[in-house]
Design a protein around this motif. Structure first.
Motif, PDB file in Angstrom:
ATOM      1  N   THR A  79      20.369 -31.693  17.482  1.00 26.74           N
ATOM      2  CA  THR A  79      19.468 -32.834  17.643  1.00 26.74           C
ATOM      3  C   THR A  79      19.195 -33.066  19.113  1.00 26.74           C
ATOM      4  OG1 THR A  79      19.134 -35.160  17.061  1.00 26.74           O
ATOM      5  CG2 THR A  79      21.342 -34.527  17.726  1.00 26.74           C
ATOM      6  N   THR A  80      18.112 -33.777  19.432  1.00 28.64           N
ATOM      7  CA  THR A  80      17.797 -34.056  20.829  1.00 28.64           C
ATOM      8  C   THR A  80      18.588 -35.255  21.325  1.00 28.64           C
ATOM      9  OG1 THR A  80      15.959 -35.542  20.323  1.00 28.64           O
ATOM     10  CG2 THR A  80      15.458 -33.183  20.486  1.00 28.64           C
ATOM     11  N   ARG A  81      18.694 -35.397  22.619  1.00 30.38           N
ATOM     12  CA  ARG A  81      19.483 -36.489  23.217  1.00 30.38           C
ATOM     13  C   ARG A  81      18.904 -37.854  22.871  1.00 30.38           C
ATOM     14  NH1 ARG A  81      23.281 -36.088  26.848  1.00 30.38           N
ATOM     15  NH2 ARG A  81      22.704 -33.927  27.292  1.00 30.38           N
ATOM     16  N   ASP A  82      17.576 -37.921  22.658  1.00 32.44           N
ATOM     17  CA  ASP A  82      16.934 -39.200  22.350  1.00 32.44           C
ATOM     18  C   ASP A  82      17.085 -39.590  20.892  1.00 32.44           C
ATOM     19  OD1 ASP A  82      16.099 -39.406  24.957  1.00 32.44           O
ATOM     20  OD2 ASP A  82      14.168 -38.405  24.573  1.00 32.44           O
ATOM     21  N   GLU A  83      17.537 -38.664  20.064  1.00 34.05           N
ATOM     22  CA  GLU A  83      17.604 -38.937  18.622  1.00 34.05           C
ATOM     23  C   GLU A  83      19.026 -39.344  18.229  1.00 34.05           C
ATOM     24  OE1 GLU A  83      16.185 -35.136  17.379  1.00 34.05           O
ATOM     25  OE2 GLU A  83      14.135 -35.839  17.087  1.00 34.05           O
ATOM     26  N   THR A  84      19.541 -40.403  18.882  1.00 33.93           N
ATOM     27  CA  THR A  84      20.914 -40.835  18.601  1.00 33.93           C
ATOM     28  C   THR A  84      21.076 -41.325  17.173  1.00 33.93           C
ATOM     29  OG1 THR A  84      20.350 -43.004  19.491  1.00 33.93           O
ATOM     30  CG2 THR A  84      21.400 -41.443  20.986  1.00 33.93           C
ATOM     31  N   THR A  85      20.001 -41.882  16.605  1.00 30.22           N
ATOM     32  CA  THR A  85      20.097 -42.325  15.210  1.00 30.22           C
ATOM     33  C   THR A  85      20.280 -41.137  14.281  1.00 30.22           C
ATOM     34  OG1 THR A  85      17.682 -42.300  15.055  1.00 30.22           O
ATOM     35  CG2 THR A  85      18.733 -44.393  15.603  1.00 30.22           C
ATOM     36  N   ASP A  86      19.734 -39.965  14.683  1.00 32.58           N
ATOM     37  CA  ASP A  86      19.924 -38.764  13.876  1.00 32.58           C
ATOM     38  C   ASP A  86      21.399 -38.397  13.799  1.00 32.58           C
ATOM     39  OD1 ASP A  86      17.235 -38.703  13.619  1.00 32.58           O
ATOM     40  OD2 ASP A  86      16.887 -36.965  14.897  1.00 32.58           O
ATOM     41  N   VAL A  87      22.107 -38.555  14.925  1.00 32.70           N
ATOM     42  CA  VAL A  87      23.531 -38.232  14.953  1.00 32.70           C
ATOM     43  C   VAL A  87      24.294 -39.101  13.960  1.00 32.70           C
ATOM     44  CG1 VAL A  87      25.616 -38.269  16.352  1.00 32.70           C
ATOM     45  CG2 VAL A  87      23.472 -37.426  17.331  1.00 32.70           C
ATOM     46  N   VAL A  88      24.058 -40.422  14.013  1.00 31.22           N
ATOM     47  CA  VAL A  88      24.759 -41.345  13.123  1.00 31.22           C
ATOM     48  C   VAL A  88      24.438 -41.042  11.666  1.00 31.22           C
ATOM     49  CG1 VAL A  88      25.018 -43.754  12.457  1.00 31.22           C
ATOM     50  CG2 VAL A  88      24.827 -43.149  14.869  1.00 31.22           C
ATOM     51  N   THR A  89      23.132 -40.863  11.374  1.00 29.75           N
ATOM     52  CA  THR A  89      22.736 -40.587   9.997  1.00 29.75           C
ATOM     53  C   THR A  89      23.334 -39.283   9.505  1.00 29.75           C
ATOM     54  OG1 THR A  89      20.664 -41.768  10.362  1.00 29.75           O
ATOM     55  CG2 THR A  89      20.767 -40.317   8.442  1.00 29.75           C
ATOM     56  N   GLY A  90      23.297 -38.260  10.360  1.00 24.92           N
ATOM     57  CA  GLY A  90      23.839 -36.970   9.963  1.00 24.92           C
ATOM     58  C   GLY A  90      25.322 -37.031   9.653  1.00 24.92           C
ATOM     59  N   LEU A  91      26.087 -37.714  10.507  1.00 25.03           N
ATOM     60  CA  LEU A  91      27.528 -37.847  10.258  1.00 25.03           C
ATOM     61  C   LEU A  91      27.791 -38.637   8.985  1.00 25.03           C
ATOM     62  CD1 LEU A  91      28.766 -38.510  13.901  1.00 25.03           C
ATOM     63  CD2 LEU A  91      29.002 -36.402  12.588  1.00 25.03           C
ATOM     64  N   GLN A  92      26.987 -39.665   8.739  1.00 22.02           N
ATOM     65  CA  GLN A  92      27.164 -40.441   7.511  1.00 22.02           C
ATOM     66  C   GLN A  92      26.859 -39.605   6.273  1.00 22.02           C
ATOM     67  OE1 GLN A  92      24.547 -43.731   8.350  1.00 22.02           O
ATOM     68  NE2 GLN A  92      26.207 -45.004   9.182  1.00 22.02           N
TER      69      GLN A  92
END
Length: 768
Positions: A79-92
């Motif tokens: 994921t890109t550095r600006d897509e922090t919500t992607d990180v949270v969603t992906g881990l969830q």
């Protein structure tokens, strides 16, 4: 590896890096193509982009985790550095790791290699419980199924056992979940040592044992040995030592229709063993009663009682005054200005007294110097043993290790509804060390009865009173005697919380106790010239304690006894350097129950002692004014603190809205700033005098400041108001520490004796 990305250039770079690391690599343009590939090939790791056409990375993760065949598959997001919500969603959604674009290919390869070496497993599929190293319930069940089938084929016996501990709830309330897990890890090791052929599993707070080649009688004997080892072990939770009491049941695995039934039967037998806690394993048989049913829900009226009482305080403290101001204003008798100034003065007086206490506490008094000779001393440790069994041995050993130059007697005055294994250990300690007297108080239902009964056996010239979770400083009795020899009759020490790491609640209480015992008590003593005995870590002249006693009818028998001796002209010192370490509640519910009892007990004391204090001839005017503030003002202030709300609401209504009020009136601004300074001031004072073990945790003080300013102060004010309503409604049924009477309602020397029967009789008569 399977690499999924619609960016052909990036995908090729990742493929090349992974191939250079020795991996075989497959690729897909999007999630749909990846799922088609996964239907044919099961890779070791999936590395996928998030934003892709058709089926994106999130949907791919959902489908992988929903598949029984793929749910164990390691999944890494890009994921890109600006897509922090992607990180949270992906881990969830179940991703195991992520890397940030622009990619550092070496980092990506390292993360892939880590997942190959240590494959993640869904928690429900783990073979071992990560907190105790025992088998999970699912893995244990699979092993039991296999052994049962083997036993049925071969005609050999096989048994399952369940071992429950009596103390998990108590350990959790004092040390948090980490304490229970630490104990379970050590118990698992003890079980493995005692019965190396058994498989050990964990199901919540119980251990499961699978014993192949054991019939129920042989299994019971093996589990008896396990229980003896567990009860004899001193288990460690951080720096603390605890003891636990196992209760075990066994059931024939071959005779049961399936594993689940056999485990249910073992649970029934363990519940029967828990009734006695005599270390004897119970064998399941059809005559055993079923496991206790879930506790029946309280009637709706009882469950709503406290919320309704909280609502009643808002009604009485805010709504009713507002309508009173409205009614009087409409009749031409506006009293809102008078009420406003009353509240302002109340806030100023309270804030000023707190600042004065804090400033005076910055120079703590030292006890007078006395000759080196030390008289005989006694310690009374009051305990309700089922709840204290886990920690009482550590407490006893700590008292026997006290460095006191004179003779020291240690009395454990306890009540228990049934015989417990720990009692035999207490007898063994008494035989090893004659200074120790374990005293079982039959029929006791309160700490007051335990302390009063123990006084019949006290031999010391002065007596320290403690709860069963207190660990005194080794030189505490020596320091206490210096105060008593210097002319004081009682000295109250400083209770330091030793389990602050257990939870946020415990940390809050740890800082609060520094504010109470390090600042408020010694500051109040210097301001008003009298102190308070706080129930534990307090030292009395023995004859005064015998004459005063504790009154079990009072919810705060300690404060009641303090006022009674103060009214008679006796002196109570407060020493913040006289330290003992205790355990704080770790859950909000437990804290609510404790503080509600304290608040209602203070209200009882105020009702009973306010007028006698003002009339006594043994107190100075300064002391009487201090007692008036302590007993009267503390009960009125929680209601006065609400009055600014109805006053402002009335004035806003009269002015045509909140926006029409002048909020910059100098007296309002200055009063507000001064009042708001109290919270930070208290925290600064508490930090300045705090015990080193607490002072080292600066973050606790910062969090306490934020919590106290926003929530905790009003939380305690709510409790104080509700406690008064409960007292006036006659509601006095408390479950702070469960007690069970087994005899007469009142314990006397005639129905209490050292449990080894070695004492010839009490040292003094005990009035009936």
């Amino acid at each position: 590896m399977l690499v999924v990305d619609d960016d052909e250039v990036l995908r090729a770079a990742v493929e090349h890096a992974l191939r250079r690391a020795g991996f075989e690599v497959l690729s897909a343009d999007d999630g749909g193509q990846a799922l088609a590939t996964l239907a044919e090939v099961l890779p070791d790791v999936v590395v996928t982009d998030v934003n892709m056409p058709e089926v994106d990375g999130f949907e791919l993760a959902r489908r992988i985790r929903a598949s029984a065949d793929l749910r164990r598959l390691p999944l890494i997001f890009m994921t890109t550095r600006d897509e922090t919500t992607d990180v949270v969603t992906g881990l969830q959604l179940g991703a195991d790791d992520y890397v940030v674009k622009p990619l550092q290919l070496a980092e990506l390869v390292a993360r892939v290699q880590a997942k190959v070496a240590r494959r993640p497993v869904p928690v429900e599929l783990l073979e071992h419980d990560p907190r105790s190293a025992a088998l999970t319930r699912a893995r244990f069940g699979a092993d039991a199924e296999r052994e049962r089938a083997r036993a049925v084929r071969s005609g050999r016996p096989c048994t399952v056992a369940m071992v429950e501990l009596a103390e998990p709830d108590v350990l959790r309330s004092r040390f948090g979940g980490r304490g229970v897990d630490a104990v379970m890890r050590q118990v698992v090791d003890l079980v493995a040592d005692a019965s190396p052929l058994a498989s050990v599993g964990r199901d919540g707070g119980a251990l499961l044992l699978l014993l192949p080649e054991h019939d129920p009688d042989e299994a019971a004997a093996a589990v008896d040995e396990v229980a003896r080892r567990v009860v004899a072990a001193s288990l460690r939770i951080g720096d603390d030592r605890v003891r636990v009491s196992p209760a075990a049941g066994v059931a024939d695995l071959v005779a049961a229709p399936d594993v689940a039934t056999a485990l249910d039967r073992a649970a029934v037998a363990a519940s029967a063993a828990a009734v006695h806690l005599d270390l004897l394993t119970v064998r399941w048989n059809p005559t055993l009663t079923a496991p206790p049913k879930a506790k029946a829900r309280r009637p709706l009226g009882q469950r709503l009682r406290t919320p309704l009482q909280i609502a009643a305080t808002v009604l009485l403290g805010v709504v009713v005054p507002f309508f009173v101001y409205e009614a009087l204003g409409r009749s031409g008798h506006d009293i809102s200005n008078v009420a406003y100034w009353v509240v302002v003065v109340a806030l100023l007086v309270t804030a000023a007294s707190i600042w004065l206490e804090g400033l005076l506490a910055m120079a703590p008094e030292d006890p007078p110097g006395v000759p080196l000779d030390r008289p005989a001393a006694s310690a009374i440790i009051a305990a309700y043993l089922p709840n204290e069994a886990a920690t009482v041995m550590e407490t006893v050993e700590a008292f026997l290790a006290v460095d006191y130059a004179g003779p020291l007697q240690v009395i454990l005055a306890y009540n228990t509804p049934r015989p417990l294994p720990i009692e035999q250990e207490l007898v063994a300690v008494a035989r090893r060390d004659p200074r120790f007297v374990p005293l079982r108080v039959e029929g006791s239902t309160s700490k007051a009865q335990n302390v009063n009964t123990a006084l019949a056996y006290v031999t010391g010239e002065f007596t320290g009173v403690f709860d069963a979770d207190h660990l005194p400083h080794p030189r505490s009795f020596d320091r206490a005697w210096r105060w008593l020899a210097g002319g004081y009759d009682v000295v109250q020490g400083h209770a330091v919380v030793r389990n602050g790491d257990a939870s946020f609640v415990a940390r809050t209480v740890a800082v609060e106790f520094e504010s109470i015992y390090g600042v408020s008590h010694p500051g109040r003593k210097r301001l008003h010239d009298f102190g308070i005995f706080g129930g534990s870590n307090g030292y009395w002249r023995t004859e005064l304690l015998r004459a005063t006693r504790m009154r079990g009818s009072m919810l705060t028998e300690d404060i009641d006894s303090s006022l009674r001796v103060t009214e008679q002209g006796h002196r109570i010192a407060s020493d913040p350097l006289l330290v003992s370490r205790e355990l704080a509640p770790t859950e909000w519910r437990a804290l609510w129950n404790q503080r509600m009892r304290w608040a209602q007990g203070w209200f009882q004391v105020s009702l009973r002692h306010l007028w006698p204090v003002l009339r006594t001839r043994h107190m100075t005017l300064r002391q009487k004014l201090g007692a008036l503030f302590l007993l009267g003002w503390r009960e009125v202030y929680p209601w006065l603190s609400l009055q600014m709300f109805p006053i402002i609401a009335y004035k806003a209504d009269a002015a045509g809205g909140v926006g029409h009020l002048n909020w910059l009136i100098p007296v309002l601004v200055l009063t507000s700033l001064f009042t708001l300074s109290v919270g930070p001031g208290q925290v600064v004072f508490a930090y300045a005098v705090a015990h080193p073990s607490v002072r080292a945790r600066r973050r606790w003080f910062v969090l306490y400041l934020l919590v106290a300013s926003v929530f905790y102060t009003e939380y305690k004010n709510v409790i104080a108001r509700v406690a008064q309503i409960k007292e006036l409604m006659g509601e006095k049924a408390w479950k702070v520490t469960p007690r069970a009477a087994t005899g007469a309602a009142t314990a006397t020397a005639g129905n209490a004796a050292p449990v080894d029967g070695s004492a010839e009789g009490p040292a003094v008569e005990v009035a009936g």
